[in-house]
Structures are given as structure tokens and as C-alpha cells.
Design an enzyme around this catalytic site. Structure first.
Site, PDB file in Angstrom:
ATOM      1  N   GLY A  10      52.842  53.121  46.273  1.00 13.92           N
ATOM      2  CA  GLY A  10      51.967  52.197  45.552  1.00 13.92           C
ATOM      3  C   GLY A  10      51.554  52.806  44.223  1.00 13.92           C
ATOM      4  N   GLY A  12      49.462  50.755  41.767  1.00 15.20           N
ATOM      5  CA  GLY A  12      48.509  49.878  41.077  1.00 15.20           C
ATOM      6  C   GLY A  12      47.375  50.711  40.516  1.00 15.20           C
ATOM      7  N   TRP A  14      44.397  51.793  41.894  1.00 17.92           N
ATOM      8  CA  TRP A  14      43.970  52.911  42.766  1.00 17.92           C
ATOM      9  C   TRP A  14      45.160  53.797  43.098  1.00 17.92           C
ATOM     10  CZ3 TRP A  14      40.978  56.494  43.911  1.00 17.92           C
ATOM     11  CH2 TRP A  14      40.596  56.920  45.178  1.00 17.92           C
ATOM     12  N   PHE A  98      51.320  43.373  51.091  1.00 14.83           N
ATOM     13  CA  PHE A  98      52.697  43.847  50.901  1.00 14.83           C
ATOM     14  C   PHE A  98      53.109  44.938  51.889  1.00 14.83           C
ATOM     15  CE2 PHE A  98      51.290  42.843  46.384  1.00 14.83           C
ATOM     16  CZ  PHE A  98      51.806  41.550  46.418  1.00 14.83           C
ATOM     17  N   ALA A 154      38.398  52.761  41.147  1.00 15.28           N
ATOM     18  CA  ALA A 154      39.445  53.660  40.658  1.00 15.28           C
ATOM     19  C   ALA A 154      39.227  54.097  39.214  1.00 15.28           C
ATOM     20  CB  ALA A 154      40.803  52.979  40.821  1.00 15.28           C
ATOM     21  N   LYS A 206      33.825  44.925  53.548  1.00 11.21           N
ATOM     22  CA  LYS A 206      32.922  44.883  52.385  1.00 11.21           C
ATOM     23  C   LYS A 206      33.493  44.029  51.250  1.00 11.21           C
ATOM     24  CE  LYS A 206      35.362  47.636  49.666  1.00 11.21           C
ATOM     25  NZ  LYS A 206      35.811  47.413  48.294  1.00 11.21           N
ATOM     26  N   LYS A 299      45.315  42.895  42.222  1.00 10.90           N
ATOM     27  CA  LYS A 299      45.162  41.918  43.302  1.00 10.90           C
ATOM     28  C   LYS A 299      43.787  42.004  43.962  1.00 10.90           C
ATOM     29  CE  LYS A 299      49.499  40.539  43.249  1.00 10.90           C
ATOM     30  NZ  LYS A 299      49.796  39.262  42.613  1.00 10.90           N
TER      31      LYS A 299
HETATM   32  P1  NAD Z   1      46.268  46.740  42.158  1.00  7.43           P
HETATM   33  O1  NAD Z   1      45.555  45.541  42.670  1.00  7.43           O
HETATM   34  O2  NAD Z   1      45.733  47.401  40.934  1.00  7.43           O
HETATM   35  O3  NAD Z   1      47.760  46.397  41.799  1.00  7.43           O
HETATM   36  C1  NAD Z   1      48.606  45.534  42.480  1.00  7.43           C
HETATM   37  C2  NAD Z   1      49.848  46.320  42.859  1.00  7.43           C
HETATM   38  O4  NAD Z   1      50.679  45.513  43.696  1.00  7.43           O
HETATM   39  C3  NAD Z   1      50.707  46.758  41.671  1.00  7.43           C
HETATM   40  O5  NAD Z   1      51.100  48.089  41.851  1.00  7.43           O
HETATM   41  C4  NAD Z   1      51.902  45.828  41.771  1.00  7.43           C
HETATM   42  O6  NAD Z   1      53.067  46.414  41.242  1.00  7.43           O
HETATM   43  C5  NAD Z   1      52.022  45.694  43.264  1.00  7.43           C
HETATM   44  N1  NAD Z   1      52.815  44.557  43.712  1.00  7.43           N
HETATM   45  C6  NAD Z   1      52.850  43.299  43.217  1.00  7.43           C
HETATM   46  N2  NAD Z   1      53.723  42.548  43.906  1.00  7.43           N
HETATM   47  C7  NAD Z   1      54.225  43.351  44.886  1.00  7.43           C
HETATM   48  C8  NAD Z   1      55.160  43.150  45.937  1.00  7.43           C
HETATM   49  N3  NAD Z   1      55.736  41.974  46.134  1.00  7.43           N
HETATM   50  N4  NAD Z   1      55.438  44.195  46.759  1.00  7.43           N
HETATM   51  C9  NAD Z   1      54.837  45.376  46.576  1.00  7.43           C
HETATM   52  N5  NAD Z   1      53.951  45.631  45.600  1.00  7.43           N
HETATM   53  C10 NAD Z   1      53.649  44.624  44.768  1.00  7.43           C
HETATM   54  O7  NAD Z   1      46.412  47.813  43.343  1.00  7.43           O
HETATM   55  P2  NAD Z   1      45.361  48.923  43.813  1.00  7.43           P
HETATM   56  O8  NAD Z   1      44.065  48.823  43.062  1.00  7.43           O
HETATM   57  O9  NAD Z   1      46.056  50.236  43.781  1.00  7.43           O
HETATM   58  O10 NAD Z   1      45.026  48.476  45.301  1.00  7.43           O
HETATM   59  C11 NAD Z   1      45.693  48.934  46.448  1.00  7.43           C
HETATM   60  C12 NAD Z   1      44.734  49.004  47.616  1.00  7.43           C
HETATM   61  O11 NAD Z   1      43.718  49.953  47.303  1.00  7.43           O
HETATM   62  C13 NAD Z   1      43.989  47.686  47.930  1.00  7.43           C
HETATM   63  O12 NAD Z   1      43.928  47.503  49.322  1.00  7.43           O
HETATM   64  C14 NAD Z   1      42.602  47.923  47.365  1.00  7.43           C
HETATM   65  O13 NAD Z   1      41.597  47.211  48.068  1.00  7.43           O
HETATM   66  C15 NAD Z   1      42.443  49.406  47.577  1.00  7.43           C
HETATM   67  N6  NAD Z   1      41.424  50.036  46.699  1.00  7.43           N
HETATM   68  C16 NAD Z   1      41.379  49.762  45.359  1.00  7.43           C
HETATM   69  C17 NAD Z   1      40.424  50.385  44.571  1.00  7.43           C
HETATM   70  C18 NAD Z   1      40.312  50.124  43.086  1.00  7.43           C
HETATM   71  O14 NAD Z   1      39.271  50.422  42.492  1.00  7.43           O
HETATM   72  N7  NAD Z   1      41.338  49.602  42.435  1.00  7.43           N
HETATM   73  C19 NAD Z   1      39.539  51.308  45.144  1.00  7.43           C
HETATM   74  C20 NAD Z   1      39.626  51.572  46.495  1.00  7.43           C
HETATM   75  C21 NAD Z   1      40.577  50.920  47.265  1.00  7.43           C
HETATM   76  P1  13P Z   2      37.527  45.820  44.262  1.00  2.74           P
HETATM   77  O1  13P Z   2      38.921  45.594  44.803  1.00  2.74           O
HETATM   78  O2  13P Z   2      36.598  44.654  44.523  1.00  2.74           O
HETATM   79  O3  13P Z   2      37.551  46.236  42.817  1.00  2.74           O
HETATM   80  O4  13P Z   2      36.909  47.033  45.074  1.00  2.74           O
HETATM   81  C1  13P Z   2      37.340  48.329  44.792  1.00  2.74           C
HETATM   82  C2  13P Z   2      36.909  49.272  45.865  1.00  2.74           C
HETATM   83  O5  13P Z   2      37.361  49.162  46.982  1.00  2.74           O
HETATM   84  C3  13P Z   2      35.912  50.307  45.508  1.00  2.74           C
HETATM   85  O6  13P Z   2      35.716  51.223  46.553  1.00  2.74           O
END
Ligand code: NAD
Ligand code: 13P
Length: 352
Positions: A10, A12, A14, A98, A154, A206, A299
Site C-alpha cells: 500500500g 496511499g 498512510w 481492496f 498521516a 471510530k 479513500k
Molecule cells: P489513501 O486513502 O490515501 O489512498 C488510497 C490508496 O488506494 C492509494 O494508494 C491508491 O493507489 C489505492 N487504490 C486505489 N484503487 C485501488 C485498487 N483497486 N486496488 C488497490 N489499491 C487501490 O490510503 P491510506 O491513507 O494509506 O489508507 C489506508 C488505510 O490506512 C485505511 O484503512 C485508513 O483508514 C488507514 N489509516 C489512514 C490514516 C491517514 O491519516 N491517512 C491514518 C491511520 C490509518
Molecule cells: P481519516 O481516514 O478520517 O482521515 O482518519 C485517519 C485516521 O485513522 C487517524 O488515526
């Protein structure tokens, strides 16, 4: 001593930050190989260049984490099989919708004895009932899978602002400590808790409460209302978690994965932000439309998680016990107006 090789599945927002954090440690700690392979879901940038190539040329993810160098030892790889080849520590960090498809592609491709950790906040609902993402990974691939959850926006961790996280594990504390060692830095303090379901459900649920908090913001309802929604949400999170898994512990809700993540997400997360816009538009523009417009490929997890939890609630006849969790879904699908987020509260049941 065995040396560990880490792959991150992954890239994205985070995923990129987690790779950067991990790579800063693998570069220093002798028990890990320096290189961190990061699997990239390939896409073509507006410039015509492939995202993975751009990451490797610039050492930066210009789409999901612009302006931040990842570390020279982070290597982007668009080929899933090659990204995990030889890795014995696998970090799963994609949007939850995904992960099942990705796991199916990985069957039979992993190094024997590989361990996994999931940073993914979400769940799947199957015919047999709800399935946590770490269990989906563990069952599909036949490997052990811990979770890491916490108050971890993130973009803040990317610039090394202090925060904490919680690793949830089942039985094997030595493995949990190895993961903690991989993630801990002076600005990122990680603790471990032997309550994998509790930790993962905190991170998952949450996101639904964050949608509720965003609706309250969009309706200009003020801090007391938002605090009330967060409290009711936290109480429903605990009750739902314990009904699903009686082993879930109260203490888990006081760790970073619990109340701290709830607070930060309700103040500054993406679910909150898009829900605020949804309420400001009077529910007339869909979450899908607003997500695409506001998040540029990132997403939301809260809307689909609300639907998944709603399925569990209706199937088990628990809907009346969880007015906030149910109402969020009904608002998201347009069955109720955004203002209903505060109208159910007089019927709030007395959850233990
Ligand atoms: P993101 O939402 O920033 O990005 C979406 C990702 O999905 C991109 O890497 C994209 O290339 C990918 N994608 C799109 N279509 C796809 C497909 N068909 N198959 C596979 N990948 C595809 O992602 P993120 O922020 O890294 O989130 C990943 C997880 O981490 C989530 O469950 C989120 O809740 C969790 N999380 C996020 C944060 C944050 O602050 N961003 C913090 C803690 C936890
Ligand atoms: P959001 O996907 O709502 O930005 O939350 C990020 C997160 O999980 C922070 O710990």
C-alpha cells in the site's frame, strides 16, 4: 540472529508515511535489512509518467504525500509478487475494500514463516458474519497477523510531530514486540495490547463516529454537541465490540487506538471533513461524489464501514441498541436528513 526483510503493501497517504517511518528504523537497526519495498497500485500521473517511477525518481509520492522525502531505502514496486518476494515482515496498509483481492493474489507467493501486521481500519461482512481485516489476511494467507491502530493522522506523522500507537496481538508477545521495535521512534511511541479484536474494532468503528462529528460541524452545532456525539459514539463502540467479541477489554479504549484516535479523527480526519461538506450541502451531493472531488484519490473508510456495521446490526436485531451507528448509515444513504444525527438521542438505550 535472523535478519528481517520488510515489505509494505500500500502506498496511499498512510502507506507512504508508514514506509517512511519504517525505513528510518530499518536503516538504523541491525536486525532488519535496510531496503523497504513498497507495493504501489500503479496509476498514470497527469504528466504521463507512472506513479511508481515518479516515486523512485523523486523519492517522494507526489500524489498521496507530496513534499515529503520517503528515505533512499524505500523502493516503490508496482509488481505485487516481486514486492513481497523474500520479505518476512509484511505491512498491510491499503483501504479496506481492496485487501481481499490483494490477499488472493498473494496466496502461495509468500516466504514461509512470514508475519503480517495490518494498519487498515475497516471490516468485511461475509455470509458467516463480520470478519475483521486482520483475520481476513491471516485466514487467506495462513499467516499470523497483528494490527497497529492509533491517533495517527498521516500528514502529521510525516513531519514527525509526536504521537502514539497501539499494536494489538494474539498470544505471541515476542512477535508484537518485534513489530513495536520496527515502528517506534522518538516521535512515534508504540505500546502493545493482547486484545487484537478490541484494538482493531476501535480503529474501525471510530470512522463512523467521525462521520457523525463531521455532520455536526456541517450543521454548525458547536462543541458541546460534538463532544456529546463523541461520547455516545465511544459508548456504542465499546458495547458493539464486546457483543461481537466478549474478550474485548475496557482498558483498550483508553489506549491510543481508542479515545485518542476517536478525538483526532473527529477533529482533523478525512471522514470528518467530507461529512461536514455533505451536511453543508444538505445531503444533496453523495459521499462518493464529494470523496472524489475533495480527496483526489484518497479513500474514505467510514461510509462503507457504517454500511457493514449496519448489516451486522440488522441481521442480529441489535439496531435499537446502537442509534448512532445506525443513524450514520441511514444519513449516508439519504434515508434520513443530516439533522437526524442529534434527533435519536432521546431514545438512547442504556448500554452498560
Ligand atoms: P489513501 O486513502 O490515501 O489512498 C488510497 C490508496 O488506494 C492509494 O494508494 C491508491 O493507489 C489505492 N487504490 C486505489 N484503487 C485501488 C485498487 N483497486 N486496488 C488497490 N489499491 C487501490 O490510503 P491510506 O491513507 O494509506 O489508507 C489506508 C488505510 O490506512 C485505511 O484503512 C485508513 O483508514 C488507514 N489509516 C489512514 C490514516 C491517514 O491519516 N491517512 C491514518 C491511520 C490509518
Ligand atoms: P481519516 O481516514 O478520517 O482521515 O482518519 C485517519 C485516521 O485513522 C487517524 O488515526
Amino acid at each position: 540472529h535472523a535478519k528481517y526483510r520488510v515489505a509494505v503493501i500500500g502506498s496511499g497517504n498512510w502507506g507512504s508515511v508508514a514506509s517512511r517511518l519504517i525505513a528510518s528504523n530499518t536503516a538504523k537497526l541491525p536486525s532488519f535489512y535496510d531496503e523497504v519495498r513498497m507495493w504501489v497500485f500503479e496509476e498514470i500521473l497527469p504528466t504521463g509518467k507512472k506513479l511508481s517511477e515518479s516515486i523512485n525518481e523523486e523519492n517522494e509520492n507526489c500524489k498521496y504525500l507530496p513534499g515529503i522525502k520517503l528515505g533512499a531505502n524505500v523502493i516503490a514496486d508496482p509488481d505485487l509478487e516481486s514486492a513481497v518476494k523474500d520479505a518476512n515482515m509484511l505491512v498491510f496498509v491499503t483501504p479496506h475494500q481492496f485487501v481481499e483481492g490483494i490477499c488472493k493474489k498473494l496466496v502461495g507467493k509468500l516466504r514461509p514463516g512470514a508475519e503480517a501486521i495490518s494498519l487498515i481500519k475497516g471490516m468485511e461482512v461475509k455470509m458467516e458474519g463480520p470478519c475483521m481485516i486482520s483475520k481476513l489476511i491471516a485466514d487467506t494467507l495462513g499467516i499470523n497477523c497483528c494490527v497497529l491502530m492509533g491517533a495517527n493522522i498521516a500528514n502529521e506523522i510525516a513531519v514527525e510531530m509526536f504521537s502514539e500507537a497501539t499494536i494489538g496481538y494474539r498470544k505471541d508477545k515476542e512477535v508484537a514486540n518485534r513489530w513495536a521495535n520496527l515502528f517506534t521512534t522518538p516521535y512515534f511511541l508504540v505500546s502493545v495490547a493482547e486484545d487484537i479484536e478490541g484494538v482493531e474494532l476501535c480503529g474501525t468503528l471510530k470512522n463512523i463516529v467521525a462521520i457523525a462529528a463531521g455532520l455536526v460541524d456541517g450543521l454548525d452545532m458547536g462543541n458541546n454537541t460534538k463532544a456529546a456525539i463523541m461520547r455516545i459514539g465511544l459508548r456504542e463502540m465499546r458495547a458493539f465490540s464486546k457483543l461481537l467479541f466478549p474478550s474485548v477489554r475496557d482498558n483498550t479504549f483508553f489506549e491510543s487506538c481508542g479515545v485518542a484516535d476517536l478525538i483526532t479523527t473527529c477533529l482533523g480526519g478525512r471522514n470528518r471533513r467530507v461529512a461536514e461538506a455533505f451536511a453543508r450541502n444538505g445531503g444533496k451531493r453523495s459521499f462518493d461524489e464529494l470523496e472524489a472531488e475533495m480527496l483526489h484519490g484518497q479513500k474514505l473508510q467510514g461510509v462503507s464501514t457504517a454500511r457493514e456495521v449496519y448489516e451486522v446490526l440488522t441481521y442480529r436485531g441489535w439496531q435499537e441498541l446502537f442509534p448512532l451507528l445506525s443513524t450514520v448509515h441511514e444519513i449516508c444513504i439519504g434515508q434520513l436528513p443530516p439533522t437526524s444525527i442529534v434527533e435519536y438521542s432521546e431514545h438512547t438505550p442504556n448500554l452498560s
